[in-house]
Design an enzyme around this catalytic site. Structure first.
Site: not given
Lengths: 478, 95, 483
Positions: C76, C151, C175
Site C-alpha cells: 500500500k 482505504s 481499511s
C-alpha cells in the site's frame, strides 16, 4: 500610588544528554545547519518518537532535589501550532500530567536573607529548531539541529516581587542543575534560558494584574533589565489610566526595552491532547530510589556545611558553592592544608577567582590545581613567605614556572625572619634617610609607612612584615 | 446548521487550510453535518468512566541515551522545496 | 501461475518449477494488461522487482530460501519505501521519494519478497471506497462500476484480480477488512501493537495498524508472521513474542465458543448478506463450535466516537505537511501564512481537509471536553463491552460490511452515509483488537465477508478459525470474470 510587582519564571534548561529526547541524533552544539537533524527531528512521514531514558532520569533528579512530587505516571501531550522551526506542527511536551509537580526551593538573596519560591511543576519537552533571519535571498532559513533537544521546563509560582529576586531564583536553579549534572547551564548557547511572566498590581490587592510574558531571556542581566523595563512600562500604562494587554513580548537588549511579538499576536489555541505515539511514563518505586541514591550534596547543604564546619561567612560560603567544582576545589585545598579554612577561602575567592576571570577559564581549567595552591599556602602558614610574596609566587605558578617551593628557591623569595638581619637593614635605611628620620621624630607619624616601604624594598619584600613593624617601631623611637 | 461561517473560517485558519470563497458554503454545510452526527456522543452515560487514550495497556519504553543517527542532510534535503546553505527556506518571518 | 496461493507458489519456487523472475515477469505483464481498468497501482517498480526476483532465485539456488523468498507482493502506498515514491494517495506527496524503508517493508524484503509496486489508496487512508485518491478511484474487479472499498482499495483489487498474491494494507477503521470483504479476499487487521507502525504514514496513531490482504488465511499467516514483532523504533510496538501462526492453522474448532453481537445483525444489514453470514455460522456449528448471541450495546456510538478520535489525531499528524521540508509547496507564497494555507489547501483533497477541520474543531478550546474527552470515555465503554463479551466467547462473528460493494459515486456527496458503511469494523480499532474478514458468499454477484474478532493478540486463533472455514468452503477461490 504604590505598586507591587508579581513575577513568575518559566526556565528552560536543556538536559545534557548525548542524544535527543525522541531520536538518536546528537545534541552537540554548533554543528553545520541540519547535519544533526535526523528523520524523526525533521518530522518525516512515518517517523515515530522513542523516549530517551536519560532525559527522564535527569528530570527525576531535579524533582528529588527540590523535594517535589515525582509523578509515578506522567503523560506526553502534543502542543499544536505552526511555525517553521517546529517540524511536526506540534511540540511534544507534557501538559496535564507533568513528571515533576509541586516543590519549592530556598533562594539566598543579595543581602544574605533567604526566601522560598514555589515550583508549580517541571516537565519534559522537546526544543524547537532555529529560524535564522539573516538574509537568504530575502527569506528566512531554518536550522533544525536543535529540534528535539530535551528540555526541562521549570515553572515557578508567581512568588517573586522584584527583578533581583527573580535573578536570584534563576541563579539558584542554574547552580542546582549544574550540581545535579542535568544541564550544562550554558547561557550563551541557549542551554539555560527563561520566559518571565510579569504583572503589577496595587499594593495590598489580592488579585493579579494582567501579565505579559517576556520570551527567551538568556542572561541574568537581561532578566533583570527586561523585568525592570516591563514593570515601568506597565506602571506607566496603569497610571495614565490605560490597561495592560496580555501578550508575548520580546526583550531587545540593544535598545533595552521590550516590544510586542508580532508573530505571536494571534491568540493561540494549542489543542493539547495526549500524544498517541507515546505511552504513559510509568516509574517504579525502585527506579526512583536508585536515582535518589545518586544525588550529590546539594548547594544549600554544602553552603550550610561550609558555614558550620569552616566558619565561613554566608557570603563566602555562597560564592564557594556556586558550582560543585568550585566547592570541591576549595575543600581539596582545605584538606591538604589541614585547616586554615579562612585563608583558603580568601585565596580561592580572591587571587584564584581573579586569575580565572582574566583568563576566561572555569575552575576545572585552572592552571593551578588545588594541591599546588594548598602547598603554596602552606608556605605562608609556616612563614616561609609573606602573604604579599605569595601573590607573586601564585602568579609564577599560574604561568607555569613550577611548584611554589621551586619558585621560592629559584627566586630566592624565602622570607627573612632573622631579627639581626632585619635590624641591619633598618639601620641602613635610617642612615640613608636622615631628613625623614628627623621629621618622624618631630611628630610626623605618617612617615612610618615610608620606612616600612624602604625596608621591604631593600629586602625585595622578603622581610617578615610583622617583624619589620615591631623592630622599626623600636628603632625609630630611638 | 450547527456551525457558523465565522467558526469554520477560524478553524480553517488554525489548521492553516485555505478555503476559497466559492468553497466555504459547502464546507460549512458538511462540517456542520459531521459535528451534528458526532453530537450523538452526548447521549452516552459516561459517569465514572476513565477516558481511554490508547488501546495498549503498557508503559512507555525508555531508550538508552546514545547517538545512532549520522548526518544525512544531503539525502534528506532532496525532498525539500527550497534549500540554501543547508537551511530550509521559508518566506521571511517577522518576530 | 497467478492462480496459485503463496503456499503453492512457495513450493513451486523451491521445486524450481518456475523461477521468481518468471513469476514476477508474469505478474508484471498482468499488471500491464489488466490494471488499466482497475487503477490498483500508483507506482509499478518493474526494474526493482526483477532485480529482487533474480536475487531471490539465487538465494533459493543456494538453498537459503524461506517460505516467502521470491514471492511477489504489493505495498500500500502508505508504507515508506526507500528510493521509491511514497504518495499516500495524495497530491501532497506526489513528488515524495522516501529515504528509508518502513519496518514492514524491510522485514518482508529481508524475507526475500519481491515488491511489484505501490498500490492505490484513499488519500492518507481517509475513505471507505478508494474514491478520495489523488490518482483516481480504484475499480472493483467483480464489477468495474463498483468500488473496491477503502482505504486499502488498491491492495484489495490487486489481490482479487490476481495481480499479486499478497498486498499489505493498513486498517484504521476497517481499511483492510472492508475492502477484503468487498472484493472477496482474506484481510487481517492484527492487534494494535502487533506490527510496527514505523514508516507507515500516520492517519490516526492510536487506531492505525498494518496488516495483509491475501486470498487465503494460510497465506495471511505466512506473511503476517514475517512482518510482526517488536520494533525498537515504535514506542507502541508490543514486545510479546510472535507465535508460529502457520503451525496452528489446523487446530480443531471443537468446543469453540462463537458469539454473534446482536447489534451486528440488525435491520441495517442487507438481508442476503445476513443469509450469507448465517450460512457461515452453520459451517462453524458443523465444525464443532457453539454459537450464541452476545450484546455490544455501545456499538452504535462507535462511528461517532471514531469520527472524533481519528480526525483529532489526524489533524495533528498531518500538520507536518507544511511545504517546508518535503512534499507539495504552492507557487510563489506571499508570506509564511500564505505558504502554509495554500500548500495545504492545494496539496490536500476535500475529504482530508474535512477531517483535519473536524479534528481541529473537536480539540479546540471550549470543545475538547464535549467531544474529544467524551469520545475517549465512550471508547473505554466500547472496549469494556468487548472485554466482557470475551469472558464468555472465544471469537465474535458477524458481517464485515452492511452490504456488498456500492457503485462509484453513490456515497460521495454525503460523508455521513459513507462513514456509516464502517459500522461493523470501526469498534475493533477503537478497542485495539484483531479482526479478520474472509469471503462467505456472493450477493447479486458481488462478494461479502464474514468478520472474525478476537481478544488482544489472538491472531493465531483467528487465523486457525478462518483457515478451517476455508477448508470447508470455496468462496475464497472464486475469481472475478476476466481475471
Amino acid at each position: 500610588m504604590e505598586w507591587e510587582t508579581v513575577i513568575g519564571l518559566e526556565i528552560h534548561a536543556q538536559l545534557n544528554t548525548v542524544s535527543k529526547i525522541f531520536s538518536g541524533a546528537s545534541t552537540a552544539y554548533g554543528a553545520e545547519p541540519n547535519t544533526q537533524a535526523c528523520l524523526v527531528d525533521l518530522g518525516y512521514p512515518g517517523q515515530l518518537p522513542v523516549l530517551n531514558g536519560e532525559a527522564v532520569a535527569k528530570a527525576v533528579k531535579f524533582g528529588l532535589a527540590t523535594g517535589s512530587k515525582v509523578a509515578r505516571r506522567s503523560v506526553f501531550a502534543r502542543k499544536n501550532y505552526f511555525y517553521p522551526d517546529l517540524p511536526k506542527g506540534y511540540q511534544i511536551s507534557q501538559f496535564e500530567l507533568p513528571i515533576v509537580q509541586e516543590g519549592k526551593i530556598e533562594v539566598v538573596l543579595e543581602d544574605g536573607s533567604t526566601m522560598l519560591v514555589g515550583l508549580t511543576r517541571a516537565h519534559l519537552e522537546e526544543d524547537a529548531g532555529k529560524s535564522l533571519h539573516e538574509d537568504f535571498k530575502g527569506k528566512t532559513g531554518v536550522d533544525l539541529n536543535r529540534a528535539g533537544t530535551p528540555l526541562l521546563e521549570i515553572v515557578s509560582e508567581p512568588d517573586m516581587r522584584n527583578a533581583k529576586q527573580a535573578v536570584a531564583y534563576m541563579k539558584t536553579i542554574h547552580t542546582l542543575v549544574r550540581y545535579l549534572d542535568i544541564s550544562d547551564g550554558n547561557m550563551q548557547e541557549g542551554s539555560f534560558r527563561c520566559d518571565a511572566n510579569v504583572s503589577v498590581r496595587r499594593k495590598g490587592s489580592e488579585t493579579f494584574g494582567t501579565r505579559s510574558e517576556i520570551k527567551n531571556l538568556n542572561s541574568f542581566r537581561f532578566v533583570e533589565r527586561a523585568i525592570n523595563f516591563e514593570v515601568e512600562r506597565q506602571i506607566d500604562i496603569l497610571e495614565s489610566g490605560g490597561k495592560v494587554v496580555q501578550e508575548t513580548r520580546l526583550y531587545d537588549s540593544v535598545k533595552d526595552e521590550t516590544r510586542s511579538m508580532r508573530s505571536k499576536e494571534e491568540a493561540n489555541d494549542y489543542r493539547y491532547f495526549p500524544d498517541p505515539d507515546l505511552l504513559p511514563v510509568v516509574l517504579e518505586e525502585g527506579y526512583i530510589e536508585d536515582i535518589a541514591a545518586t544525588l550529590p550534596e546539594l548547594p544549600a547543604q554544602k553552603r550550610a556545611r561550609f558555614i558550620g564546619d569552616f566558619g565561613l561567612s554566608a557570603y563566602d560560603a555562597g560564592v564557594l558553592t556556586a558550582s560543585r567544582e568550585l566547592g570541591d576545589y576549595y575543600e581539596h585545598v582545605v584538606e591538604r592544608l589541614g585547616g586554615e579554612a579562612k585563608l583558603a577561602s580568601n585565596w580561592v575567592t580572591g587571587e584564584l577567582a581573579g586569575a580565572l576571570n582574566r583568563a576566561g577559564l572555569d575552575i576545572s581549567q585552572s592552571a593551578v590545581g588545588p594541591q599546588a595552591l594548598a602547598d603554596m599556602l602552606g608556605r605562608v602558614v609556616d612563614n616561609t613567605i609573606s602573604g604579599k610574596i605569595a601573590k607573586d609566587v601564585f602568579e609564577a605558578m599560574w604561568s607555569g614556572e613550577g611548584t611554589a617551593d621551586e619558585i621560592i628557591d629559584a627566586r630566592g623569595l624565602k622570607q627573612i625572619t632573622d631579627t639581626s638581619a632585619i635590624e641591619s637593614v633598618i639601620d641602613q635605611v635610617m642612615a640613608a634617610s636622615p631628613g625623614q628620620l628627623a621629621d618622624y621624630r618631630s611628630g610626623k607619624d605618617k612617615l612610618f609607612g615610608y620606612f616600612v616601604g624602604q625596608v621591604m624594598k631593600a629586602t625585595q619584600g622578603k622581610a617578615n612584615p610583622a617583624q619589620v613593624n615591631e623592630l622599626l617601631r623600636q628603632k625609630l623611637a630611638g | 446548521m450547527s456551525l457558523t461561517k465565522q467558526e469554520v473560517e477560524s478553524v480553517a485558519r488554525l489548521a492553516r487550510l485555505e478555503i476559497t470563497e466559492g468553497e466555504i458554503g459547502r464546507v460549512v454545510e458538511k462540517l456542520s453535518s459531521i459535528i451534528d452526527f458526532v453530537d450523538q456522543l452526548q447521549t452516552a452515560n459516561t459517569d465514572d468512566v476513565m477516558p481511554m487514550a490508547h488501546p495498549l495497556d503498557m508503559g512507555q519504553r525508555l531508550r538508552t541515551d546514545e547517538i545512532f543517527e549520522a548526518d544525512q542532510r544531503n539525502r534528506y534535503q532532496v525532498n525539500a522545496p527550497e534549500v540554501e546553505a543547508g537551511l530550509y527556506l521559508v518566506p521571511k518571518v517577522i518576530e | 501461475m497467478h492462480k496459485k496461493t503463496i503456499a503453492e507458489l512457495s513450493r513451486s519456487l523451491q521445486a524450481r518449477e518456475f523461477s521468481s523472475v518468471e513469476l514476477t515477469r508474469h505478474l508484471l505483464s498482468r499488471i500491464d494488461a489488466l490494471d488499466g481498468g482497475l487503477n490498483s497501482f500508483i507506482t509499478v517498480t518493474a526494474e526493482g522487482a526483477l532485480a529482487a526476483a533474480a536475487a531471490a532465485d539465487e538465494r533459493i539456488a543456494r538453498g537459503e530460501g524461506g517460505p516467502l523468498t521470491g514471492i511477489p507482493l504489493a505495498h500500500k502506498d502508505i508504507f515508506c519505501t526507500e528510493g521509491v515514491r511514497t504518495s499516500c494517495g495524495s497530491r501532497m506527496l506526489d513528488n515524495f521519494v522516501s529515504p528509508y524503508d518502513a519496518t514492514v517493508v524491510s522485514r518482508l524484503k529481508d524475507a526475500g519478497m519481491v515488491m511489484l509496486g505501490k498500490t492505490n489508496m484513499d488519500e492518507f487512508a481517509m475513505g471507505s471506497s478508494n474514491e478520495t485518491s489523488f490518482y483516481g478511484p480504484v475499480h472493483n474487479p467483480w464489477d468495474l462500476k463498483t468500488v473496491p472499498g477503502g482505504s486499502s482499495g488498491g491492495s484489495a483489487a490487486a489481490v482479487a484480480a490476481r495481480l499479486a498474491p499478497v498486498a499489505t494494507g493498513t486498517d484504521t477503521g476497517g481499511s483492510i477488512r472492508q475492502p477484503a470483504a468487498l472484493v472477496g479476499i482474506t484481510g487481517v487487521k492484527p492487534t494494535y501493537g502487533r506490527v510496527s507502525r514505523y514508516g507507515m504514514i500516520a492517519f490516526a496513531s492510536s487506531l492505525d495498524q498494518a496488516g495483509v490482504l491475501t486470498r487465503t488465511a494460510e497465506d495471511a499467516a505466512l506473511v503476517l508472521e514475517a512482518m510482526s514483532g517488536f520494533d525498537p523504533r515504535d514506542s507502541t510496538s508490543s514486545p510479546a513474542p510472535v507465535p508460529c501462526y502457520h503451525g496452528s492453522l489446523q487446530e480443531s474448532l471443537e468446543g469453540l465458543r462463537v458469539g454473534v453481537p446482536e447489534e451486528f445483525m440488525d435491520e441495517g444489514l442487507d438481508s442476503e448478506n445476513r443469509a450469507a453470514v448465517e450460512a457461515a455460522l452453520d459451517v462453524y456449528r458443523a465444525l464443532g463450535a457453539t454459537v450464541s448471541t452476545v450484546s455490544l450495546p455501545s456499538l452504535a456510538l462507535s462511528v461517532p466516537t471514531y469520527y472524533v478520535v481519528a480526525p483529532a489525531e489526524a489533524s495533528s499528524n498531518l500538520s507536518r505537511f507544511d511545504g517546508v521540508r518535503f512534499g507539495y509547496r504552492c507557487d510563489d507564497p506571499a508570506d509564511l501564512l500564505d505558504l502554509y494555507q495554500r500548500s495545504r489547501g492545494e496539496g490536500f483533497g476535500d475529504e482530508v481537509k474535512r477531517r483535519i477541520m473536524t479534528g481541529t474543531y473537536v480539540l479546540s478550546a471550549g470543545y475538547y471536553d464535549a467531544y474529544y474527552l467524551k469520545a475517549q470515555k465512550v471508547r473505554e465503554l466500547i472496549a469494556r463491552e468487548f472485554r466482557q463479551a470475551f469472558q464468555h466467547v472465544d471469537v465474535l462473528m458477524g458481517p464485515t460490511t452492511p452490504a456488498p460493494a456500492f457503485e462509484l459515486g453513490a456515497k460521495t456527496t454525503d460523508p455521513i452515509t459513507m462513514y456509516l458503511n464502517d459500522i461493523y469494523t470501526i469498534a475493533v480499532n477503537l478497542a485495539g483488537l484483531p479482526g479478520v474478514s474472509i469471503p462467505c458468499g456472493l450477493v447479486q454477484g458481488l462478494p461479502v465477508g464474514l468478520q472474525l474478532i478476537g481478544p488482544h493478540f489472538s491472531e493465531a486463533r483467528l487465523l486457525n478459525v478462518a483457515h478451517r472455514y476455508q477448508q470447508e468452503s470455496d468462496w475464497h477461490q472464486r475469481l472475478p470474470v476476466g481475471y
